[in-house]
Design an enzyme around this catalytic site. Structure first.
Site, PDB file in Angstrom:
ATOM      1  N   ALA A  20     -12.583  17.805  -0.323  1.00  0.00           N
ATOM      2  CA  ALA A  20     -12.892  18.792   0.715  1.00  0.00           C
ATOM      3  C   ALA A  20     -13.987  19.742   0.239  1.00  0.00           C
ATOM      4  O   ALA A  20     -14.964  20.000   0.961  1.00  0.00           O
ATOM      5  CB  ALA A  20     -11.630  19.570   1.090  1.00  0.00           C
ATOM      6  N   THR A  49      -7.669  14.667  -5.390  1.00  0.00           N
ATOM      7  CA  THR A  49      -8.593  13.615  -4.940  1.00  0.00           C
ATOM      8  C   THR A  49      -8.849  12.592  -6.037  1.00  0.00           C
ATOM      9  O   THR A  49      -8.761  11.378  -5.815  1.00  0.00           O
ATOM     10  CB  THR A  49      -9.934  14.241  -4.486  1.00  0.00           C
ATOM     11  OG1 THR A  49      -9.666  15.209  -3.476  1.00  0.00           O
ATOM     12  CG2 THR A  49     -10.875  13.179  -3.948  1.00  0.00           C
ATOM     13  N   ALA A  52      -5.994  10.107  -6.540  1.00  0.00           N
ATOM     14  CA  ALA A  52      -5.491   9.279  -5.440  1.00  0.00           C
ATOM     15  C   ALA A  52      -5.920   7.830  -5.644  1.00  0.00           C
ATOM     16  O   ALA A  52      -7.103   7.531  -5.648  1.00  0.00           O
ATOM     17  CB  ALA A  52      -6.027   9.815  -4.120  1.00  0.00           C
ATOM     18  N   GLN A  53      -4.937   6.960  -5.786  1.00  0.00           N
ATOM     19  CA  GLN A  53      -5.298   5.596  -6.167  1.00  0.00           C
ATOM     20  C   GLN A  53      -5.325   4.637  -4.984  1.00  0.00           C
ATOM     21  O   GLN A  53      -5.704   3.489  -5.138  1.00  0.00           O
ATOM     22  CB  GLN A  53      -4.292   5.075  -7.188  1.00  0.00           C
ATOM     23  CG  GLN A  53      -4.384   5.799  -8.513  1.00  0.00           C
ATOM     24  CD  GLN A  53      -3.541   5.153  -9.581  1.00  0.00           C
ATOM     25  OE1 GLN A  53      -2.563   4.494  -9.285  1.00  0.00           O
ATOM     26  NE2 GLN A  53      -3.920   5.335 -10.820  1.00  0.00           N
ATOM     27  N   ASP A 218      -2.541  27.882  -5.159  1.00  0.00           N
ATOM     28  CA  ASP A 218      -3.371  29.102  -5.245  1.00  0.00           C
ATOM     29  C   ASP A 218      -3.957  29.504  -3.887  1.00  0.00           C
ATOM     30  O   ASP A 218      -3.965  30.675  -3.534  1.00  0.00           O
ATOM     31  CB  ASP A 218      -4.550  28.886  -6.205  1.00  0.00           C
ATOM     32  CG  ASP A 218      -4.128  28.911  -7.660  1.00  0.00           C
ATOM     33  OD1 ASP A 218      -2.931  29.106  -7.927  1.00  0.00           O
ATOM     34  OD2 ASP A 218      -5.004  28.730  -8.528  1.00  0.00           O
ATOM     35  N   ARG A 291       7.574   7.848   5.482  1.00  0.00           N
ATOM     36  CA  ARG A 291       7.972   8.481   4.225  1.00  0.00           C
ATOM     37  C   ARG A 291       9.217   9.346   4.356  1.00  0.00           C
ATOM     38  O   ARG A 291      10.066   9.353   3.466  1.00  0.00           O
ATOM     39  CB  ARG A 291       6.810   9.324   3.709  1.00  0.00           C
ATOM     40  CG  ARG A 291       5.703   8.457   3.203  1.00  0.00           C
ATOM     41  CD  ARG A 291       4.522   9.237   2.722  1.00  0.00           C
ATOM     42  NE  ARG A 291       3.559   8.298   2.169  1.00  0.00           N
ATOM     43  CZ  ARG A 291       2.385   8.639   1.707  1.00  0.00           C
ATOM     44  NH1 ARG A 291       1.993   9.881   1.735  1.00  0.00           N
ATOM     45  NH2 ARG A 291       1.576   7.709   1.210  1.00  0.00           N
ATOM     46  N   GLU A 379      -6.362  19.804   2.023  1.00  0.00           N
ATOM     47  CA  GLU A 379      -4.900  19.927   2.048  1.00  0.00           C
ATOM     48  C   GLU A 379      -4.447  21.372   2.244  1.00  0.00           C
ATOM     49  O   GLU A 379      -3.341  21.618   2.753  1.00  0.00           O
ATOM     50  CB  GLU A 379      -4.316  19.341   0.752  1.00  0.00           C
ATOM     51  CG  GLU A 379      -2.805  19.236   0.780  1.00  0.00           C
ATOM     52  CD  GLU A 379      -2.224  18.433  -0.382  1.00  0.00           C
ATOM     53  OE1 GLU A 379      -2.955  17.620  -0.979  1.00  0.00           O
ATOM     54  OE2 GLU A 379      -1.035  18.636  -0.683  1.00  0.00           O
TER      55      GLU A 379
END
Ligand SMILES: Cc1cc2nc3c(=O)[nH]c(=O)nc-3n(C[C@H](O)[C@H](O)[C@H](O)COP(=O)(O)OP(=O)(O)OC[C@H]3O[C@@H](n4cnc5c(N)ncnc54)[C@H](O)[C@@H]3O)c2cc1C
Length: 570
Positions: A20, A49, A52-53, A218, A291, A379
């Site tokens: 992002a 990021t 992320a696989q 944060d 999920r 996110e």
């Protein structure tokens, strides 16, 4: 005593360099802005990021016909009635453009017969998830964006800077940020005409998570303290089949998902029985269970005493031949072998782990937050995925929202003549700088590492996927006690000229405790079960709860609003 800050001026400040933040920086520079991109870690290598696989959801329709409307319909259905439709629409409509732009920049999407290929994933009505290869989607996206930025002289970058507060200008609009340089301890003050918050998620709040150390939420805390509000904070997504046992080194803990899609890996309880059909699944050898339902099913089996030895479920590929496994897993098979895992002969154990956050900063479809001058992306933004996120939507969201935020920030910067550090509201700036710059901090005796572990235990045990009023009340009391223990001033080593881990943990806890409170308090207020938020004392999904809750700071206290009148009465 406060040491002199390093001061920087820029048109657009981007905080966080995941997909992002990097896309925002590229787009803001394309819009004519001078950009300063900072990260508390290494640029482009810090957050989710790069870890992320798997895959990225996008309606390209190159192999089977598809359209953004189908992607939208699936995302809305998975969101259990709570998606912010404008954000969802933006996500689905603009993902193809971002994916093609990354393709043109050389990301290397996997291709078959000369077109970009897509794989199936639970909740998507057709194969829609693109990828680079077996395990490199996120790293390839990061590398591509880093390479594009490297060619752009209008983007300055600095890693190792942790932002601790946003700062308003005299007009009350967000006009920059304050933080500190982690290696030297030096305070840093950045004045900006527009600021993009792209700090990622909060799953470090939980004991078992797929997060990196800088994913303690944060951005949510920064927005709250600056006067912004957060939406849907009760919706933390648990990834159902995180790796549990045996020990696995060198792979990400959520690696099993794509192989389950490809091969139909079987989920078994401790008695080696298939069990998902007991919880409403008709997956029939294929992997279609979303999920939230898969998480629910595994938790319930464990609770009923039918878990695997380490407290999860078995995932078995023993029905597959070695050749089929090699074809599906590629080089991953060798990494598994190095960990003494032979899938033809043994199942592995898996269990739900905290993985993604659906809630976050309130922003509109221009990524403008409620605070003028502050945009948000990725996110950290709440709402696009409602109460449950579909696989692959998070990277699309980061790309699309990042691009849009960068464009909006550049447009705003053009309208502002000049903004320097001296234009910032003196009180805000001074207080924030004093906190990062103070040489005589308190709390030297604090065991901040142990406090983080305690917070993670509280969140996992009391604010996990299955909640009750009693558990949430306990969590809130424990969070308040930890907050009292933390105190108001960060500790600082007497010789603090270099990396001070205890001081960093103090700042992390300051944010983590605040954000943990928003999750627990929103969860307590939502007296129903929906998506990833399951209340054992309120098991029904209730029509009058089809609404968002917002949380903001009122003085030092968190204030949750949005509950329907019916819930307030009951
Ligand atoms: C292991 C794993 C696998 C995943 N796999 C997939 C997948 O296959 N498909 C999918 O769609 N999604 C996946 N996700 C989710 C997805 O990767 C994330 O939602 C997405 O990458 C978030 O991008 P982002 O740019 O918003 O944040 P991030 O990539 O997390 O970047 C945030 C950045 O902000 C920085 N930062 C944070 N706080 C501060 C601060 N105070 N000061 C300065 N910098 C700060 C961090 O260091 C970090 O670099 C996965 C997540 C994980 C953890």
């Amino acid at each position: 005593m406060t040491s002199e800050p390093i001061t920087i001026e820029t048109d657009v400040l981007v905080i966080g360099s995941g997909a992002a933040g990097m896309y925002a920086a590229i787009e803001a520079a394309r819009g004519g802005a001078r950009v300063f991109l900072i990260d508390r870690s290494l640029i482009g290598r810090g957050g989710a990021t790069v870890m992320a696989q798997m895959t990225v959801a996008v309606a390209l329709g190159e192999e089977v016909p598809d359209a953004p409307q189908h992607h939208y319909d699936d995302t809305i259905a998975a969101g259990r009635g709570l998606c912010d439709e404008a954000l969802t629409q933006l996500l689905c409509e603009e993902a193809p453009g971002c994916i093609r732009e990354l393709d043109a920049w050389g990301v290397g999407w996997a291709r078959k017969d000369n077109h970009i290929t897509a794989t199936a994933a639970p909740g998507h009505d057709r194969p829609r998830c693109v990828y680079v290869d077996f395990i490199n989607t996120g790293p390839a996206v990061s590398k591509t964006l880093r390479t594009v930025m490297a060619r752009n002289k209008d983007i300055r970058k600095a890693g190792d800077i942790c932002i601790t507060d946003l700062v308003a200008g005299a007009d009350g609009e967000i006009a920059g940020a304050v933080g500190w340089h982690l290696s030297s301890g030096a305070p840093v003050a950045i004045a900006a005409k527009a600021t993009v918050l792209a700090t990622g998620g909060l799953t470090r709040l939980y004991r078992r998570n797929s997060a990196s150390l800088n994913m303690g939420g944060d951005g949510y805390a920064l927005a709250l303290r600056a006067g912004g509000s957060l939406i849907d904070m009760e919706f933390v997504q648990f990834f159902p089949i995180g790796h549990l046992a045996p020990r696995l080194v060198g792979m990400d803990p959520i690696m099993w998902d794509p192989f389950r899609y490809k091969l139909g890996g079987r989920l078994l309880n401790g008695r080696m029985e298939e069990f998902t059909s007991r919880y409403g699944s008709d997956e029939d050898g294929k992997y279609t269970l979303p999920r939230d339902l898969a998480t629910f099913a595994i938790f319930r089996e464990v609770e009923a005493g039918r878990g695997s030895p380490h407290g999860g479920a078995y995932l078995s590929f023993e029905h597959c031949t070695a050749a089929a496994l090699r074809a599906a897993f590629g080089p991953v098979i060798d990494r598994l072998a190095a960990n003494a895992i032979d899938l033809t002969r043994m199942p592995v154990e898996v269990a739900p782990i905290a993985h993604y956050h659906m809630g976050g900063v309130v922003a509109d479809a221009q990524m403008q937050t409620e605070l003028p001058g502050l945009f948000a992306a990725g996110e950290v933004v709440g709402g696009a995925n409602g109460a449950n996120r579909l696989s692959g939507n998070a990277i699309s969201e980061a790309l699309v929202f990042g691009r849009r935020a960068g464009r909006s920030a550049a447009a705003r910067a053009k309208k502002i003549a000049r903004r320097g550090w001296k234009d910032l509201r003196p009180n805000d700036g001074r207080a924030a700088l004093e906190l990062v710059g103070n040489a005589n901090g308190g709390g030297r005796g604090l065991n901040t590492a142990a406090m983080i572990a305690r917070l993670q235990a509280i969140m996992s045990d009391e604010v996990g996927p299955f909640r009750t009023a009693a558990k949430l009340d306990r969590a809130l009391a424990d969070i308040a006690a930890l907050t009292g223990e933390l105190g108001e001033r960060p500790p600082r080593r007497a010789d603090a000229a270099d990396y001070d881990l205890q001081r960093l943990e103090w700042f992390d806890l300051r944010n983590m405790l605040l954000v943990a409170g928003t999750v627990a308090q929103s969860a307590l207020a939502r007296t129903e079960s929906r998506g990833s938020h399951q209340r054992e004392d309120f098991p029904q999904t209730l029509p009058h709860w089809r609404r968002h809750q917002r949380v903001r700071l009122a003085g030092a206290a968190l204030q949750v609003t949005g509950a329907p009148a019916e819930a307030l009465v009951s």
